[in-house]
Design a protein around this motif. Sequence first.
Motif, short mmCIF file in Angstrom:
data_model
loop_
_atom_site.label_atom_id
_atom_site.label_comp_id
_atom_site.label_asym_id
_atom_site.label_seq_id
_atom_site.Cartn_x
_atom_site.Cartn_y
_atom_site.Cartn_z
N LYS A 1 5.23 -20.11 -16.90
CA LYS A 1 5.70 -21.48 -16.84
C LYS A 1 4.52 -22.39 -17.11
O LYS A 1 3.52 -22.32 -16.40
N GLN A 2 4.62 -23.20 -18.14
CA GLN A 2 3.49 -24.00 -18.57
C GLN A 2 3.53 -25.39 -17.96
O GLN A 2 4.59 -25.95 -17.76
N TYR A 3 2.32 -25.91 -17.69
CA TYR A 3 2.18 -27.23 -17.08
C TYR A 3 1.15 -28.04 -17.85
O TYR A 3 0.31 -27.49 -18.55
N GLY A 4 1.17 -29.34 -17.63
CA GLY A 4 0.06 -30.20 -18.02
C GLY A 4 -0.09 -30.37 -19.51
O GLY A 4 0.76 -30.01 -20.32
N SER A 5 -1.25 -30.94 -19.89
CA SER A 5 -1.50 -31.32 -21.28
C SER A 5 -1.68 -30.12 -22.19
O SER A 5 -1.53 -30.24 -23.40
N LEU A 6 -1.99 -28.95 -21.64
CA LEU A 6 -2.20 -27.78 -22.49
C LEU A 6 -0.88 -27.27 -23.07
O LEU A 6 -0.85 -26.71 -24.16
N GLY A 7 0.22 -27.44 -22.32
CA GLY A 7 1.55 -27.09 -22.81
C GLY A 7 1.61 -25.70 -23.44
O GLY A 7 1.09 -24.73 -22.89
N PRO A 8 2.23 -25.59 -24.61
CA PRO A 8 2.40 -24.28 -25.25
C PRO A 8 1.10 -23.68 -25.76
O PRO A 8 1.09 -22.53 -26.21
N ARG A 9 -0.01 -24.42 -25.70
CA ARG A 9 -1.29 -23.83 -26.10
C ARG A 9 -1.80 -22.80 -25.10
O ARG A 9 -2.72 -22.05 -25.39
N ALA A 10 -1.21 -22.77 -23.89
CA ALA A 10 -1.67 -21.87 -22.83
C ALA A 10 -0.63 -20.78 -22.59
O ALA A 10 0.56 -21.05 -22.45
N SER A 11 -1.10 -19.54 -22.52
CA SER A 11 -0.21 -18.42 -22.21
C SER A 11 -1.05 -17.28 -21.63
O SER A 11 -2.28 -17.28 -21.76
N LEU A 12 -0.40 -16.32 -20.99
CA LEU A 12 -1.12 -15.15 -20.52
C LEU A 12 -1.26 -14.16 -21.67
O LEU A 12 -0.34 -13.95 -22.45
#
Length: 341
Positions: free
Chosen positions: A95-106
């Motif tokens: 579940k993504q949060y904040g300004s990073l959005g879809p740029r962040a993943s495991l």
Amino acid sequence: MESTMNYFALLVISSFFLCTSAKYHHQNQDKGKELKYLMEPLVHAEVTARRGHTVVLPCMMRFKPLHYRVKWTKISPPSQGVENIVLIANGHADKQYGSLGPRASLLRAHDRDVSLRLTDLELEDDGSYRCELINGIEDESVIITLRIEGVVFPYQSHHGRYRFTFFEAQKACAEQDATLATYKQLYRAWTEGLDWCNAGWLSDGTVNYPVLHPRPACGGDLLSGIRSYGPRHKTRDHYDAFCFTSTTKGSVFFIPELLNFVEAEHACRREGAGLARTGQIYSSWKFQQLDRCDGGWLQDGSVRFPIINPRERCGGIAEPGVRSFGYPSKSLRLYGAYCYR
């Protein structure tokens, strides 16, 4: 005891001179407790990457608890107000949060891998991140620092010295394809040779300036180092800015004609480009080895030139850098043009 303290001080200072590190920091919520589930990382205390690239911040589990969540948080520079949560995941879904959005993943390279993958890095991604395993009363965490590789440059208003409030300094850096530098970024730039007498804002609201060679016109006989005025009032006090930028997707090129400012804008446009911003010429100097003796207009109305290999017939400048002629008359003075596309 004294020798131990001296060793520790030397270790801390030396770490700033390394581009990468082989030591990893970890932090438990209970500092007296050994890590049970998360592995204490042994490498990459500081992961280094450039803007626009993809990076992985490692976090590994020794073994998996039956029920758990993983929470990645950006802890420095501190955000205003609420906790800067990057991502929360259970065993299967992110579940993504904040300004990073879809740029962040495991990353999930295997079933014990909860490393954070960040794509299309931005300047603001620089900082420290906490990987936290949430498992009831046995919560624990490790910390890793992401350093965006870049260059710090001093920036001054076209109206003259010491004209920016803190918020105006932020805006000025953003307009030049940069952000206000952090103290760590300024410190690293100082170790790499930045020597500047004018005080400037940093991202934490403090005002500083870096001095390598003490001299009467630059603070007198004070020792070399980062001179600090401490925190200043963000709307009443006025200083210059220290900006930070990194690699760019485009590149800077030079048009060797004698042009006023408006003619320089048109010349760049004819080449499918625009006048370069100050951050872009610093980036091209730093990462693409841009080297020219010719002064050229930039988008902000300043005239600068980048030098990689100082030589006698190039202004007599002894060290590499981006040199400035200030903000000459846009209609009366003639220079080349530095364009960006």
